[in-house]
Write an enzyme that holds these catalytic residues in place. Structure first.
Site, PDB file in Angstrom:
ATOM      1  N   SER A  19      18.159 -12.742  11.401  1.00  0.00           N
ATOM      2  CA  SER A  19      19.019 -11.382  11.791  1.00  0.00           C
ATOM      3  C   SER A  19      20.408 -11.642  10.926  1.00  0.00           C
ATOM      4  O   SER A  19      21.383 -10.612  10.626  1.00  0.00           O
ATOM      5  CB  SER A  19      19.283 -11.309  13.066  1.00  0.00           C
ATOM      6  OG  SER A  19      20.044 -12.345  13.594  1.00  0.00           O
ATOM      7  N   GLY A  20      20.592 -12.719  10.302  1.00  0.00           N
ATOM      8  CA  GLY A  20      21.853 -13.018   9.504  1.00  0.00           C
ATOM      9  C   GLY A  20      21.805 -12.337   7.963  1.00  0.00           C
ATOM     10  O   GLY A  20      20.829 -11.977   7.772  1.00  0.00           O
ATOM     11  N   TYR A  21      22.870 -12.686   7.293  1.00  0.00           N
ATOM     12  CA  TYR A  21      22.817 -12.027   5.907  1.00  0.00           C
ATOM     13  C   TYR A  21      22.114 -12.966   5.051  1.00  0.00           C
ATOM     14  O   TYR A  21      21.255 -12.398   4.095  1.00  0.00           O
ATOM     15  CB  TYR A  21      24.127 -12.062   5.345  1.00  0.00           C
ATOM     16  CG  TYR A  21      25.098 -11.049   6.172  1.00  0.00           C
ATOM     17  CD1 TYR A  21      24.569  -9.945   6.771  1.00  0.00           C
ATOM     18  CD2 TYR A  21      26.310 -11.146   6.073  1.00  0.00           C
ATOM     19  CE1 TYR A  21      25.295  -8.903   7.196  1.00  0.00           C
ATOM     20  CE2 TYR A  21      27.432 -10.427   6.892  1.00  0.00           C
ATOM     21  CZ  TYR A  21      26.668  -9.278   7.387  1.00  0.00           C
ATOM     22  OH  TYR A  21      27.571  -8.048   7.852  1.00  0.00           O
ATOM     23  N   ALA A  22      22.009 -14.391   5.192  1.00  0.00           N
ATOM     24  CA  ALA A  22      21.137 -14.979   4.423  1.00  0.00           C
ATOM     25  C   ALA A  22      19.598 -14.659   4.720  1.00  0.00           C
ATOM     26  O   ALA A  22      18.863 -14.559   3.381  1.00  0.00           O
ATOM     27  CB  ALA A  22      21.269 -16.462   4.539  1.00  0.00           C
TER      28      ALA A  22
ATOM     29  N   CYS B 251      26.787 -22.003  -1.477  1.00  0.00           N
ATOM     30  CA  CYS B 251      27.146 -20.823  -2.576  1.00  0.00           C
ATOM     31  C   CYS B 251      28.180 -21.249  -3.428  1.00  0.00           C
ATOM     32  O   CYS B 251      28.265 -21.238  -4.660  1.00  0.00           O
ATOM     33  CB  CYS B 251      27.320 -19.463  -1.771  1.00  0.00           C
ATOM     34  SG  CYS B 251      28.616 -19.572  -0.527  1.00  0.00           S
TER      35      CYS B 251
ATOM     36  N   ASN C  52      26.829 -14.587  -3.649  1.00  0.00           N
ATOM     37  CA  ASN C  52      26.922 -15.653  -2.902  1.00  0.00           C
ATOM     38  C   ASN C  52      25.462 -15.598  -2.107  1.00  0.00           C
ATOM     39  O   ASN C  52      25.054 -16.637  -1.666  1.00  0.00           O
ATOM     40  CB  ASN C  52      28.220 -15.683  -1.983  1.00  0.00           C
ATOM     41  CG  ASN C  52      28.352 -14.382  -1.045  1.00  0.00           C
ATOM     42  OD1 ASN C  52      28.369 -13.305  -1.534  1.00  0.00           O
ATOM     43  ND2 ASN C  52      28.292 -14.519   0.218  1.00  0.00           N
TER      44      ASN C  52
END
Lengths: 347, 347, 347, 347
Positions: free
Chosen positions: D13-16, D150, D314
């Site tokens: 559920s995170g961006y990564a 990143c 990133n």
């Protein structure tokens, strides 16, 4: 290797031409052979479109050097394509025009809207309005495709099913487009100067937007349509909200049904109407680079008003992607070819 | 009514001139009598500076129509003021130049930096470098004020106390300025075109920034100074981070003390170094429209590196506000007059 | 030194309270004695409002520590002020409420809009709606001022003269507000998370906006009013476009005249309608930090539609500035005191 | 249909995790079978990652429901993966960790940097640092891939060829990273609140950045490396400028040669150093959604300073794309599979 068609892009230093180039370079059945630019002739296209570094070694050539190609894509300023259309027709069997020149069927309306006689009125009948959702059948095998206008597309796709199926009253429809800065093109001007534009919410066309005629031509029925355009700090994207009126006894469900009935199998239309969370309605933030048109709506049952919302990337579904989707149909290729990018989140 | 001096602004259609005009209109001892612009002569100044609607009825005049005034403020492109300085000196007793023309004392350095001979080298000695924190005494009664450069000011104010008091080693100092788009002026260009600039982080001067000479002239001691400038999506503001080196045995406290000793009573310097919260260091976000220079720092005790941070509004403390503060000193007025705006939060 | 009134701000850690504090600190007749915050009690107010560093040494106190003051400004979340109004009335003679609690006169409408009974319905009659342009006479000497809502203010000021003087038909009026993120307050949430919000154009209230009731209460005549609110990437500001309908035979001039007749001497209303240049209509970009409401319009003579435009800073003319202007009137002080900031360009 | 490997994403559920999911859905040899999220279990993944509407019908499951898969991708907060690594190793043959848990080889350095003992120090030797440009051979057939950080990646890729080939002096290297807001993750916080962040240039890590250790581990030679991180108004992207020192007698050409020698055939490295135009150096604006690392440089011959510049997204080259490129190598697939997006212009 599969079948490949050659493509020449005329006027490829602007944003529309650059975007078509980006998409065509990733398309398995297209091979871009030439890109013209009077101003940048001799330069690598990646000098002007730096996202294409490492993707192509093409250099701009002058239009005078244009050679034959299967497909000629015209990305010229308004008025230029029509004046020179014979020249381009001599070069390719299929012509796609990204400008407004061949969108309107009626030369009288063209004169009213653009303030001058159409340069080639006898050709107008040859062109299919490049909107797959409305004209898929006509696009099959088409050799003249007039790409739909960006704001017009966002308005048409939101309204078409509801007007077609009688879910709206023939009463004033008021549509407001929030438009990114790329819609004004690649040429620097006072109004596009970053310090004047970055924080601005600028009403640049409160009344009299030219796309009104285009939308009225394409939409069924007779009703007053009012367009207002406001520039926003975004670079890409259009968010259109349209206020329309539902007959007594109609509800949310009728809007849903109409969209489903007409757009049920459309590959690039998504209905976005979510009860919770932060992404409840269409938002151009999610569409940069994609060919989607996201549609949503909300009703005010007390007043019969329905607020329709549509979001697109003005350079993709609003221009180059819509054109490529039309070309895919014209050639009987898979309709989503070259248009697979899902968009970013966050973005 | 208190004493009032008349002010003429030459080249008032740019951002620096416009900002000086805004500040002067709110100053109790200044009365702006003329604002010149060759391109906009005849137009109300509020056509170009729309924030001044309802604040002034002045119209632009051509420079040829310049009349006598107590103070003449020159806001011309680089190189123009020096070439015509005699013309302006004939018009006013006090001259303030916002350009780079009279900042450097040494005509040889001017030639190296600007690539041409100084047009009036014999005049250079007449001018005070318009930085109140360094030259307050010289500014009292001054009649020629050469306003300091914006990036130079952010560098100078961060470094001066530490170099003066020996808190830094005479070793390479590397300063990076993150600069808003207004620093490039009011003229539209390809690089300022909103779609090309809005999302950009663009290194526009990695080496060889002209303000290096100015900073080296003003800062005590001999040490290599390296400046890099990067444009950001902001419109106003400069955030400078400078990496310098602390002698063995020195610590945080020595930096604090040096700033306090030199800047203890400065009305427009604030030391911002907060242990918690989200506003721990200088941030140009908070300074739009203000004359503050916020300074902060953090040390890496393991390596002796200190990271100095300074934030200003490039058009106020970096240009017009710094100039007005200098004028206040020159006339023995309260130093903060006309510069009271606190800045906004949120902004 | 002139007369000074003491002011206590209750709920001063939010954006509305912080903005009132900023303005009050620059007001010659106001002396802020206390600022309350339950969460930040004990901290310097400049920790939360970092623009006020060096401007005040006040620290937050808990509301329980509130002492008497001439003026008590309530900047609490919706619903809180009304529940505790007796407590605050005991502390000051003049009460200004920045929330929605005392704006609506009719407790039945309050219940419909806010979904619960008003906590102090018998008090509603004591309050003047804090809009100087409509209620200047009632504000003179007023001791209870209910600050107008921000979106409501932008709608009311655009429509009021035209409805009052019969320049609009009593037909559906559709208003769209483009709103900055500060309008949602100082508390972080998923929808305010920068990566989700920075590029977003988010329709957050397509129908059913609570300010509808407020605007209908204040505007003359009976007509359907429809509000839609969209969040934009700006931090401050509201741009409202309202679509309304002009009777046959009316024109531009009638709109001009109505605005002039009603707002001719208003210090904070500007009519912005310029034939050329890039700043032709109201734009919130120019209004950050100012108390102006800029109004403009454009007519579509073919259809009788008029597009009205209004721009404000939601935290100043939309909240704290409007309140201060009302207080100036209540105390018979110069109406512009503390509200002199002209705004920035570029910004 | 070609060979397909099943993939489970833990912490999706995170961006990564969301970005890896986006890329994996477009990869011909990957089939995503599960995505876990404790907080969003039961919801469609497109509720959280709305760009994936219409692209997948997957719903989040709890990690406890994790089933076997060929590849398990861990996108958990720092520290979580290492504590539960046995649990994940039981589920898949190939494990990719996007966190910092398995990047550092030396548990002592881990303790110094992260302030606690490594939860599984005996496992550290199993992992390959997921940087294809440095470790392509080790990645072939690898079953444990620790995705590079990143900021570290942007620093390492700029410096590696020059240090390897002796083009830099072993002297202080100072690198500044300008970082977008997505780097701080998907959870809302005070510092990510849009009104506080949108206009901010915030130095959030002036000294002591954790990626220093990672970069020093990967870069050849011994030299002091100093990292400073500043947040910018962008959502994605890192622009790193690194100041380093060239030995006497070296020039531009030596930098060019070093980059060419080491990166000559790298599919995702581009050297951007153009003499004219507005896109002369690397700019993250052009890289959103792409796996490129653009590198550039400029020399100051007078001082021996070279300014190296690198730009990445990133979340792609800085995280999920780098991981996917590593997986492609590990499986002996075409290295660019799933990573074809060219990026947008304008953007």
């Amino acid at each position: 290797m599969s079948e490949q068609k050659t493509v020449a892009i005329v006027g490829g230093s602007g944003y529309a031409g650059g975007e078509f180039l980006r998409l065509a370079l990733g398309h398995p059945h297209l091979k871009v052979t030439q890109v013209t630019s009077e101003r940048s002739a001799g330069l690598p296209v990646s000098m002007v479109h730096p996202n294409l570094r490492g993707r192509t070694n093409l250099k701009f050539v002058k239009a005078a050097a244009l050679e034959d190609a299967d497909i000629v894509v015209l990305a010229l300023p308004h008025g230029s394509a029509a004046k020179r259309i014979a020249e381009f027709e001599a070069r390719g069997r299929v012509i796609v025009d990204l400008s407004a020149d061949f969108r309107l069927k009626d030369p009288d309306i063209y004169r009213t809207v653009y303030g001058e006689d159409h340069p080639a009125p006898d050709k107008l009948g040859d062109w299919v309005y490049g909107n797959p959702e409305l004209h898929r059948d006509a696009l099959r095998g088409a050799t003249r495709i007039a790409c739909a206008g960006c704001f017009a597309t966002s308005v048409i796709l939101a309204l078409y099913p509801l007007l077609k199926l009688g879910v709206l009253l023939p009463k004033d429809i008021i549509a407001t487009g929030l438009v990114g800065s790329s819609a004004a093109g690649a040429s620097a001007s006072d109004s596009s100067h970053h310090p004047e534009r970055a924080g601005s919410l600028r009403v640049y066309k409160p009344v009299g937007h030219r796309h009104t005629a285009e939308a009225q031509q394409e939409l069924p029925g007779h009703f007053p349509l009012h367009l207002t355009a406001i520039s926003t700090p975004r670079v890409r994207g259009i968010l259109t909200t349209a206020h329309a009126w539902i007959p007594d006894g109609y509800s949310d469900r009728d809007v849903w049904s109409a969209y489903r009935e007409v757009y049920g199998s459309e590959p690039f239309i998504r209905i976005v109407k979510v009860a919770k969370g932060i992404h409840r309605y269409p938002d151009p933030m999610l569409l940069d680079g994609t060919n989607y048109c996201d549609l949503g709506f909300e009703m005010d049952m007390d007043t019969g008003r329905v607020v329709l919302m549509s979001a697109i990337d003005n350079l993709v579904k609003g221009t180059a992607g819509h054109a490529l989707q039309s070309l895919n149909i014209a050639h009987d290729w898979e309709e989503t070819l070259g248009l697979e990018f899902a968009g970013l989140h966050p973005a």
